[in-house]
Write an enzyme that holds these catalytic residues in place. Structure first.
Site, PDB file in Angstrom:
ATOM      1  N   CYS A 110     -10.944   2.033   6.412  1.00  0.00           N
ATOM      2  CA  CYS A 110     -10.264   3.281   6.758  1.00  0.00           C
ATOM      3  C   CYS A 110     -10.655   4.436   5.844  1.00  0.00           C
ATOM      4  O   CYS A 110     -10.756   5.574   6.274  1.00  0.00           O
ATOM      5  CB  CYS A 110      -8.747   3.096   6.772  1.00  0.00           C
ATOM      6  N   GLU A 129       0.822  -1.209   0.000  1.00  0.00           N
ATOM      7  CA  GLU A 129       0.000   0.000   0.000  1.00  0.00           C
ATOM      8  C   GLU A 129       0.855   1.258   0.000  1.00  0.00           C
ATOM      9  O   GLU A 129       0.600   2.191   0.767  1.00  0.00           O
ATOM     10  CB  GLU A 129      -0.915   0.022   1.229  1.00  0.00           C
TER      11      GLU A 129
END
Lengths: 639, 639
Positions: free
Chosen positions: B406, B322
């Site tokens: 998130c 990520e």
């Protein structure tokens, strides 16, 4: 009968060619030797010994491990057909002895089943490859018998074929997941004259796509052989990927089982399987004249070559199921394009050529031989590509051998039998299909013919044929589709050449020299607009070779080069590079780096370019030097 | 003290903007409501209740599930700061009550540890996210206190911060794997004036890259908290991917732990973590004047924006971790470019802008807001991208919520607090950073100032500012980098505008109208030649928007269009399309399909092209209609 695999047999052709002879020599001294060592290393021979000794379990390798031994025998037999070699012959005999002694009285032989699941023979036709191994046994048997006259392995093959013929049809109605037995049975028919083998091959071809047995097996993995394999290591999940469609239903395409062959319109599924099937079907058409099957072959060839084939002749883009996907889906970096599939395509196309005498099949064989196939083998003869991408980020390299070692032995048998692909005969005429330095000694309708061919391909497009015959024999010389012009002279007298295809030279022969001079240009080719990965790009061909750029030869990252459609090419032969290759320097442009300092994005109108050369080497030769990016399709100025 | 997060507070700005107000309204009525429902659905609130009831085990969700509740409180608090809403206030109070009651007497609160591993607090700083959750608790506490004046949650946050301050430094010497506590402690310092929080934030920043604790933890997964998680489901293997380098050694880059922050030269690792860290560091510099840390911020910003950022402002190309990879590695279809990372970049850049008043940071915020961030949220306010590729084959779609949820809550708190990003103040001057219709009521060095802004962006580059002040206050108006020319008139009198950056209007204000007219062109931009995926391609910007092509608007497959560098664009506003967008019709060419019938490869020189229009829509609006291909970078005639 004893009809050879193709209309010219391996022992009728002696290759002596500047380009191909070193490959064939390396194949004999490196590949076939290494392959033999692997039979011991991998436990393949030990599997036979354990069966002979009446042991249980202890099977080594993949469940189709026996085929390694058979493919080695086949390759070695082609070598023995060309020239005796007592050491090789002795080793072949030893391996044959093991196979013969492992065979059961009923003709069955398969060391996986004999050692591991003796009670589950013929329960998992889809995945356990008994018929596939049996097919390779028969191919080896035919090759060995034809090479030596020794019937030992032929009798083993006949025993197996008879057993298959007994069991299939009534007791078991089904087809193999991986085709191979079909073409093998036809070879056996041709060498024995026994029509039952032709009929059984016909059965296997005709039952495909009608049969729900493969679907049933897949849905009952816990009842069929190989359960431990199938469930034990995630392979069942892998199998689901190839055998189930998006809705979770059985999808026969993987094994060309989605429709009867005579109804198929598109090449589907595992590409090696498809090629072996279509090779057998073309043989069947040759034997039976089945026009419906022939129409299917023509449709499938059109679909493959016009919509589903890489410019290298490679086929089958998808890793997931090692096979075909959709029309125009030809990604470069993720291409699968298995070496064995290229070999299978050559098998199929040689049969198509034998049947028709149409030059387009010879053209495709040439393209595949020099590119999609040859890239599969390293210049050392010891390292192999299973997968042949047309672009690389530098992390794809040939490997010494594979757990599923299908490609190296397949390459070995192709190199060892390459002579078969150079000439063909039909209807009392001889065809010169490929320009490879060689001597042919054959008979055409009872007339003895010899051809002494010398060739400068692929570096220079010239060949000469010195032809002798004890009667009148038309000789057809192929003008490749890539030739922009061609001249043929017989002892200095020019012959009319009209376009490409075969030029028929109908005369008596008494040592005349036929000089063939082909014109060709370094050609920039575009792919059909539907091919996404090639959009705006060109590939460079200097027929018969497709060229590739490698990082090692070029200063800038390859993606920075643009090769305009009108680019000039400078060809230079370098005998010291990559065992001797002609390189190409292409006129190209690269972005001007001035003005980019401190910028990641800029107005496109402010950017500039500068001239540069893009150096190319033949695609087959890539990945034989320092690792780095490679690409076949270069950015261009195409719309 | 009570210094707001940025120099202008959320309750000082009331947004009334044709473009942004619908997004903010949907955020309030859809996202924040849905987010609240998810707190119950996901078990997040139940986790707190179980702790309150003294239960053990039964924890729901990811081990950092508490942060969902905190992020929701924060977003809801921004809404309460702007306008009271008794129903929302009541629900916020209920959630705060649960958090307060779950807190231990020593200040610790984390329902995963309290329910599952009470004896293993602070043993796995790397992966178990206690400090991350605590940081979000503190951010929520500060936002709620500033919105309502109610100290309930602030006291919980203080209790947690005091506990952290007690435990860390001496008893435990280490830093969190996922940064967040650092910027939260500085916020808490600013609202309380308690210097220990600033010092502890400094500690966490300075210890990073010096500490071998994270490496130790990773090598002792069986001794630290989360063992069952780490070993139980393959996540340990996943962790190895991000924490181990190619040689199997611990690689601190994932958590920016590879070097002391003040020595870092390149943005590395998980991009959200990096942004949260750099936001905190920039805050620290503001407080401490640490020039070495500031130099690092400038270096890292240069590296990110000049070598590691998508044209959309998105960052972090790699799915695997990520995050960031290498300079110029910006693949389009496989881009990660997490929505949270774009949000984190806005957090960091607003702090850089606050500190410096340099327009380049506001430029980047604008680019990121309209593109890399906004694409993350669907037009329905209910569906979200976690991942924001710049090209798609049609199989990437926004989803309702995520297991690791998130991005949606992060988007919610950004929308709810957007006013903070429109203006800033420093050294007694006001800055108009973004053109968004709004009313600002603030004081600049004790002088009351109001600005009534109306804006036609992004569709038309015009804005007016009606300014009132009870004293002389210089107002700086940003001329974006994309403006090719700009005019400013004050009540009709033209003001000198020289280039981009901020134009300083130093005068007394009594309701004058500042009219800002920006010139812009539809611009084709190129990427640095080192970016492989963009080679020969252009992206189309009509500032501040990056545009994209979608299959639904175009007849041919997108890869067939080439947009030459000199292409004209026709802009048309369609109020009924995609909630109202201006589309662009670009002059383009596509391959002529004539002549391709029956060919897969042809001589490039024989191919032709024809004119076509390529229709583009703003990138943020993609994937709100029928699924299909999408691309930001179009083939062009660039070298």
């Amino acid at each position: 009968m004893t009809v050879p695999q193709y209309s010219v047999d391996v022992d009728e052709v002696e290759i002596d060619d500047e380009f191909w002879s070193p490959w064939i020599r390396r194949n004999r001294t490196e590949t076939i030797e290494y392959q033999y060592e692997q039979l011991e290393e991998s436990g393949s021979l030990e599997n036979f010994r354990r069966v002979i000794d009446g042991k249980e379990g202890g099977f080594s390798g993949m469940w189709f491990q026996d085929s390694d031994a058979y493919k080695w025998i086949e390759a070695a037999s082609y070598e023995l057909a060309k020239a005796d070699d007592p050491d090789l012959r002795e080793r072949v005999d030893e391996v044959i002895d093991l196979v013969a002694r492992a065979q059961r009285d009923d003709g069955y032989v398969n060391t996986y089943f004999q050692l591991v699941e003796p009670d589950k023979r013929w329960t998992n036709l889809n995945m356990l490859h008994e018929l596939y191994c049996g097919g390779h046994l028969i191919e080896a048997a035919v090759a060995h018998y034809r090479a030596t006259g020794d019937r030992t392995l032929l009798d083993v093959g006949i025993g197996f074929a008879d057993h298959v013929d007994d069991v299939f049809g009534d007791e078991i109605d089904g087809v193999p997941g991986h085709e191979e037995i079909e073409l093998a049975l036809i070879k056996l028919y041709r060498v024995t004259g026994e029509e039952r083998y032709l009929d059984r091959a016909t059965y296997f071809v005709d039952r495909r796509g009608h049969d729900d047995r493969l679907a049933w097996e897949f849905e009952h993995l816990d009842e069929v052989a190989g359960h431990e394999y199938n469930d034990g290591d995630g392979a069942a999940e892998g199998a689901k990927v190839v055998f189930l469609d998006d809705d979770g239903e059985y999808d026969g395409r993987y094994a060309q089982d989605h429709a009867p062959v005579r109804e198929q319109d598109t090449v589907e599924g595992h590409s090696v399987r498809a090629m072996y099937l279509f090779a057998a079907v073309t043989d069947l058409v040759e034997e039976t004249g089945d026009e419906e099957l022939w129409a299917a072959m023509e449709r499938l060839w059109e679909n493959m070559t016009k919509k589903r084939m890489y410019v290298t002749g490679g086929i089958g883009p998808a890793h997931e199921h090692e096979g075909f996907t959709e029309d125009y889906d030809l990604p470069n970096e993720t291409a699968y394009a298995e070496t064995c599939a290229a070999i299978g395509s050559i098998f199929w196309n040689q049969r198509l050529l034998d049947r028709t005498g149409e030059a387009k099949y010879a053209d495709l064989i040439e393209r595949t031989l020099y590119n999609g196939f040859l890239a599969g083998v390293g210049l050392d003869g010891k390292r192999f590509f299973y997968v042949n991408p047309l672009a690389s980020s530098g992390d794809h390299h040939r490997k010494g051998w594979f757990t599923c070692a299908c490609c190296p032995p397949n390459a070995a048998r192709l190199f060892a039998s390459l002579g078969q692909y150079l000439y063909s005969k039909r209807d009392g005429e001889l065809y010169v299909d490929q320009f490879v330095g060689s001597r042919l000694d054959t008979t055409v309708d009872g007339v003895d013919v010899t051809v002494e061919q010398s060739s400068s391909l692929p570096w220079d497009p010239e060949a000469t044929l010195e032809i002798d015959a004890d009667g009148r024999v038309p000789v057809n010389v192929r003008i490749p589709e890539w030739a922009t012009d061609a001249t043929i002279e017989i002892d200095g007298d020019e012959v009319d050449v009209d376009g490409d295809g075969f030029v028929r030279l109908d005369r008596e022969w008494d040592g005349e020299t036929v000089a063939v001079t082909l014109d060709r240009e370094t050609e920039l080719v575009a792919a059909h607009p539907a091919v996404e990965d090639d959009a705006g790009r060109v590939a460079v061909e200097r027929a018969p070779l497709v060229y590739a750029a490698e990082a090692v030869d070029n200063d800038r990252p390859l993606h920075q080069y643009a090769v305009p459609t009108g680019a000039d090419a400078e060809a230079t032969h370098d005998p010291s590079l990559l065992e001797g290759v002609t390189t190409l320097e292409m006129d190209a442009t690269v972005p001007d780096l001035d003005g980019w300092e401190g910028s990641l994005y800029r107005s496109a109108s402010e950017t500039g370019s500068e001239a540069a050369d893009l150096t190319l080497v033949p695609y087959y030769a890539w990945d034989n030097r320092d690792a780095g990016d490679m690409q076949v399709w270069h950015r261009s100025d195409l719309p």
